[in-house]
Each structure stands twice: as C-alpha cells, then as structure tokens.
Design a protein around this motif. Sequence first.
Motif, PDB file in Angstrom:
ATOM      1  N   VAL A 116     -19.274  -3.603 -12.109  1.00  0.00           N
ATOM      2  CA  VAL A 116     -19.804  -3.548 -13.265  1.00  0.00           C
ATOM      3  C   VAL A 116     -19.301  -2.292 -14.467  1.00  0.00           C
ATOM      4  O   VAL A 116     -19.034  -2.641 -15.333  1.00  0.00           O
ATOM      5  CB  VAL A 116     -21.344  -3.223 -13.369  1.00  0.00           C
ATOM      6  CG1 VAL A 116     -22.101  -2.934 -14.696  1.00  0.00           C
ATOM      7  CG2 VAL A 116     -22.143  -4.278 -12.595  1.00  0.00           C
ATOM      8  N   LYS A 117     -18.877  -1.174 -13.573  1.00  0.00           N
ATOM      9  CA  LYS A 117     -18.251  -0.172 -14.076  1.00  0.00           C
ATOM     10  C   LYS A 117     -16.878  -0.727 -14.999  1.00  0.00           C
ATOM     11  O   LYS A 117     -16.604  -0.287 -16.278  1.00  0.00           O
ATOM     12  CB  LYS A 117     -17.907   0.886 -13.284  1.00  0.00           C
ATOM     13  CG  LYS A 117     -19.061   1.879 -12.934  1.00  0.00           C
ATOM     14  CD  LYS A 117     -18.694   2.888 -12.007  1.00  0.00           C
ATOM     15  CE  LYS A 117     -19.934   3.605 -11.446  1.00  0.00           C
ATOM     16  NZ  LYS A 117     -19.483   4.819 -10.705  1.00  0.00           N
ATOM     17  N   LYS A 118     -16.296  -1.736 -14.337  1.00  0.00           N
ATOM     18  CA  LYS A 118     -14.855  -2.136 -14.880  1.00  0.00           C
ATOM     19  C   LYS A 118     -15.354  -2.929 -16.366  1.00  0.00           C
ATOM     20  O   LYS A 118     -14.259  -3.218 -17.224  1.00  0.00           O
ATOM     21  CB  LYS A 118     -14.204  -2.976 -13.915  1.00  0.00           C
ATOM     22  CG  LYS A 118     -13.748  -2.067 -12.950  1.00  0.00           C
ATOM     23  CD  LYS A 118     -13.244  -2.995 -11.688  1.00  0.00           C
ATOM     24  CE  LYS A 118     -12.679  -2.165 -10.571  1.00  0.00           C
ATOM     25  NZ  LYS A 118     -12.004  -2.863  -9.476  1.00  0.00           N
ATOM     26  N   LEU A 119     -16.587  -3.512 -16.366  1.00  0.00           N
ATOM     27  CA  LEU A 119     -16.653  -4.341 -17.619  1.00  0.00           C
ATOM     28  C   LEU A 119     -17.565  -3.473 -18.699  1.00  0.00           C
ATOM     29  O   LEU A 119     -17.396  -3.937 -20.012  1.00  0.00           O
ATOM     30  CB  LEU A 119     -17.637  -5.666 -17.212  1.00  0.00           C
ATOM     31  CG  LEU A 119     -16.984  -6.475 -16.157  1.00  0.00           C
ATOM     32  CD1 LEU A 119     -17.945  -7.584 -16.012  1.00  0.00           C
ATOM     33  CD2 LEU A 119     -15.826  -7.073 -16.487  1.00  0.00           C
ATOM     34  N   LEU A 120     -17.966  -2.373 -18.305  1.00  0.00           N
ATOM     35  CA  LEU A 120     -18.919  -1.520 -19.236  1.00  0.00           C
ATOM     36  C   LEU A 120     -18.112  -1.167 -20.572  1.00  0.00           C
ATOM     37  O   LEU A 120     -18.691  -1.047 -21.688  1.00  0.00           O
ATOM     38  CB  LEU A 120     -19.482  -0.335 -18.648  1.00  0.00           C
ATOM     39  CG  LEU A 120     -20.548  -0.521 -17.784  1.00  0.00           C
ATOM     40  CD1 LEU A 120     -21.036   0.738 -17.102  1.00  0.00           C
ATOM     41  CD2 LEU A 120     -21.814  -1.177 -18.261  1.00  0.00           C
ATOM     42  N   PRO A 121     -16.777  -0.884 -20.591  1.00  0.00           N
ATOM     43  CA  PRO A 121     -15.937  -0.256 -21.643  1.00  0.00           C
ATOM     44  C   PRO A 121     -15.987  -1.549 -22.788  1.00  0.00           C
ATOM     45  O   PRO A 121     -15.668  -1.028 -24.054  1.00  0.00           O
ATOM     46  CB  PRO A 121     -14.470  -0.154 -21.050  1.00  0.00           C
ATOM     47  CG  PRO A 121     -14.873   0.202 -19.735  1.00  0.00           C
ATOM     48  CD  PRO A 121     -16.095  -0.587 -19.323  1.00  0.00           C
TER      49      PRO A 121
END
Length: 579
Positions: free
Chosen positions: A2-7
């Motif tokens: 999920v962290k990779k999509l947050l930006p």
Amino acid sequence: MVKKLLPYLGEYKKETILAPVMVALEVVFELLIPLLMAQIVDHGIQGDGGVSYTIKIGLLMILLAVLALICGGLSGRYSAIAGMGFAKNLRSGLFSKIQTYSFANVDKFTTASLVTRLTTDITNTQNALMMILRMAVKAPIMLIGASIMAISINPRLSMIFIITMPILAVALYLIGSRAHPRFLTMLEKYDGLNEKVQDFIVNIRVVKAFVREEYEEEKFGDSAKAVRDTQLKAEKLVILNMPIMQFVIYSSIVAILWFGGNMVVSGDFYIGELSSFIMYMMQTLISLMMLSMIFIMLIISRASFSRIIDGLEEVPFLDDQGADPTLDLVDGSIEFKQANFSYNRDPNNLVLKDINLRIESGQTIGIIGGTGSSKSTLVQLIPRLYDVLSGEVIVGGHNVKNYQLKTLRDQVAMVLQNNVLFSGTIRDNLKWGNEHATDDEIIAQAKAAQAHDFIMSFPDGYDTELGQGGVNVSGGQKQRLTIARALLKNPKVMILDDSTSAVDTATDAAIQSAFKNSFKDVTTLIIAQRVSSVSDADKIIVLDNGEINGFDTHERLLESNVIYQEIYESQSKGVSANE
C-alpha cells in the motif's frame, strides 16, 4: 504494498484525511444514541423522568442522528473524491511508466495485460480505497466503542460476542489465504479475454472478409468461460464469509436474548439496559461484518495491487543511464561492429549474428532478403528500439547508448511495416512528425511522399477526418501518409521498412526519386521485397538468416551474389509472365 501506492493520492490528501475524520464523528454520534435510548426507557418511561425528560432526551437523539447523517454524507463525498482522484493519478502514473517501456517490456506484459491493469485493476484499487476510507475507519472504531459500551453495561453478557470474535478471525484468515491466488488467476484470464476482444475489433474487416464470425464467437466464448470458471472458483471461497458471519450473529442474538432475558426476569438487569446492550451488540457484529467485507475486497484488490505495482516497478530494458545529455547527433553515418542480437537475450539463439558494416552519411541503402532474415530487426537497432546483445551500433560517430533516447529518436525517422494512423484529421496525423510544422511544410513533405494529390481529392483536403487506424484510406495511401509524417521530422536517418509495398511501381519510383533529389543529406535505409525499389540505392544489404550475405551495388551483387541473383531472376520472370 500500500505504501508504494500512497504517493498517488497527490492533491487529494485533504479529502483522504477528511473522509475518515467525518466517519469517526459519525460513529461517535451513533454510539451515543443507544445510551440515550436506555435513559428514556429506564428513567423517562419506567422511572420518574416523565414526559419532559423523554422529550428532551428524544430531541437530543434526533440531533445526534442528524449529525451522524451529515457526517456520513460528507464522508461519502470526500471518499469518492479521494478514490476517483487517486485512480486518475494512478492511471496517469502507470500510463506514463508504460511510455518508458521498450518493445521488450511491452512484449513481456502483452498489450491486453497492460489494458487490464489500466482499467479493471485500477478500478478495483479505487473501490478498495473508497471502502478503506470509510468502512476500514468506521468498523474498528465502532467495534471498539460498542464493545466498551456493552462491557460497561454488563461485563458477563459481553463474553458472548467476545468469544465469537476469534472464530470469525480464524475463518476469515483461512478464506483469504486460499482466495488470493485464485483471484490472480482470474485476472490473468481477463488479460486473455481482452486480447481476444482487441484482436477481433482491430481485425474485424479480415474476420468478415473470411466469414469467420462463428469461429471468433467460439474463441470469445472459450475465453469468457475461462474467466467465469476462474471467477467462480475464487468466489466459492469468498461466499463462505456471509453464511459464517450470519451464523455467528444470529447465534449471538439468541444467546444474548436468552441470558439477558433471564437477568431481566431475575431483576439483575433493566429492560432499557438490555435494549441498549442489544443495539451495541448489533453495532459490534455489524462492524465485524464490515471488516469481513473489507477483508474480501482487499483479497480481490490485492491481486490488482500487485499487478499495478509490477507495472510501476518494471525496469525498462532501455534507459538513458550513462547517456550524455549534451551529445547531439551531427550526421547520419551508421556503423555496426560485431553486433549480435537475440530477442530473449539468449546467446545461443541469435537473430542477428556478427553484423559488421558501415554506411556513410547521406547514402541510400537498400535491404533485401527472404522472410525471416531479420531485416526489420536490423534497422530497429538504429533508433535503439532494442539493444544489441553484444557488439556496438554507432550512429553519428557515437554508440547509440551514449545518446539520450529522445535525442537519438528525434533524428531517426522510421516508417514501420505496420502503418499506424490515429483518429483525427490528416493534418493532425502528419503533425505527429513535427507538431510545429507549417502548412507549407506539410504540403511539401506530402508532395515528396506522393500523398498531396490524393489528399486534395477529398472534399476536406488536409482536414479530412480519418477513422480509427485510418480505415477510410487504402493501404497505399496509408503508407504515403506515414512516409510524409516521417519526413516532417526532418531527420538525419530515414528508415522505410517495406513501406512502399502497397503502392504501384510508378508511385514507388516517384517516391525514390524525391528522396534522391530532395533529401541528399539524409541517410536512407529502404527495406523492400522488390529489387526495383532498391536497385538505384548506393549499396544494398543482402540478409540471409540474420547474417550479411552481401553488401554492394546492384550491379556487383548481380555478378557475385547468388541469393540476390535468385531474387532478381524470380522477380524478372514474374514481370515477364505478367506482360
């Protein structure tokens, strides 16, 4: 993951924060309502509070309900804005990433798979985010809040649904761990379905010409059935969630009513407290149901998450690392030094073998050879659409890897075998070669490509609308338009990959003459099946099974090269027979 999509939340961070804040307020208001209801029953109706107390608490309940409704509506609005904005940014980001792919990257994923990732997978991700912003915030807050309120009312009775929680957790874990691989397989089947649709729509004229509609229907039906079967296999596990959840909820209700009713009869429990306890129990179990829905959505979306991230993290086979940003292509000289190439990077399965040749700037070079002799592969190494496995390709005196890709490709114009035109006017299509081209420049290059006359035969001339892929122009007209488009780049190297095969010999000769007279400083490489298309070239490359079998003038090759002699004689006999 999920962290990779947050930006990609980007400018929608405010809505992303406001949505859960509104949800939290909504839950707080909802948690207070059962408590007030118990006060009405125990103190207003059965106690000494009277009508005035009941009305006062009732109005407070209505106010809380209205506030909860407003907060719920705002949370829905903010989550929708955040989810759709996130999908827009993610789709743009993935599309931009695909733009950096080399041909080898696209070959790896396939076109249909990339379409699925840009559509179905991102839609799944958008829905997951919208659900997370609301349910994933509401469910745990309500679960914790309602549990605390229920325990504060009656700790012993609360043990009933506290015991049921681990049962649900274990069941959900078992379902999720087995369903994820099945959903991955389902999305792969979607890729296959999209591929069949794409093939059919693009080639619909061929299908109708060969009356193969039934065959295509059978192929599509098989793909649709494969999607259905894999989806059913995945859903068989997921649908177990609801009956398990309902069983636990109804069992808990029965147990609470039984034990709670006995407590009321024995005088250990007030009716108002029991009613509010039941409402808190329902809120607890509803929050568990919401968590299970989130869990199922995340199972489905997790497969999409991983596919999107694979696309975003794909490393292009070709990049500008090590390139000199100040380096410019000064001329159109081309040199291959012991160049070897394989599509799968396998040195034991070479498509081009030990290619050594030098082409001077401004020369016209013909390339001829049998089908599968790697003519197109050879020229695709010049603008660095692929990289050699070993050896060097030198353009303008420098290795192609030393140029930035934009610098190199801006100076190498290529008319591919598969002529592609886009929806829009003829003028719009030609401006792909140079978006700043003037009308005079467009007309000049259209004349050089022998396209001006047929363009002006249309009522709207250069403003004629082309259908998708240029379906309303002939094959020969399409070829001439793509040549004109390439000429507008004003390149130093021009590559024509069998791009005059659909025009008659007179038009072909006129195009070659225009190149020879008007583009003397442009290095021109012409791949052709007809010897007549390359006979006037300065030199001709004869390719055979990925190797250079000959590289000389037309006259000398006729004297010394067996393959060239055979091609020339077979075509000469064909011309004589036609005459």
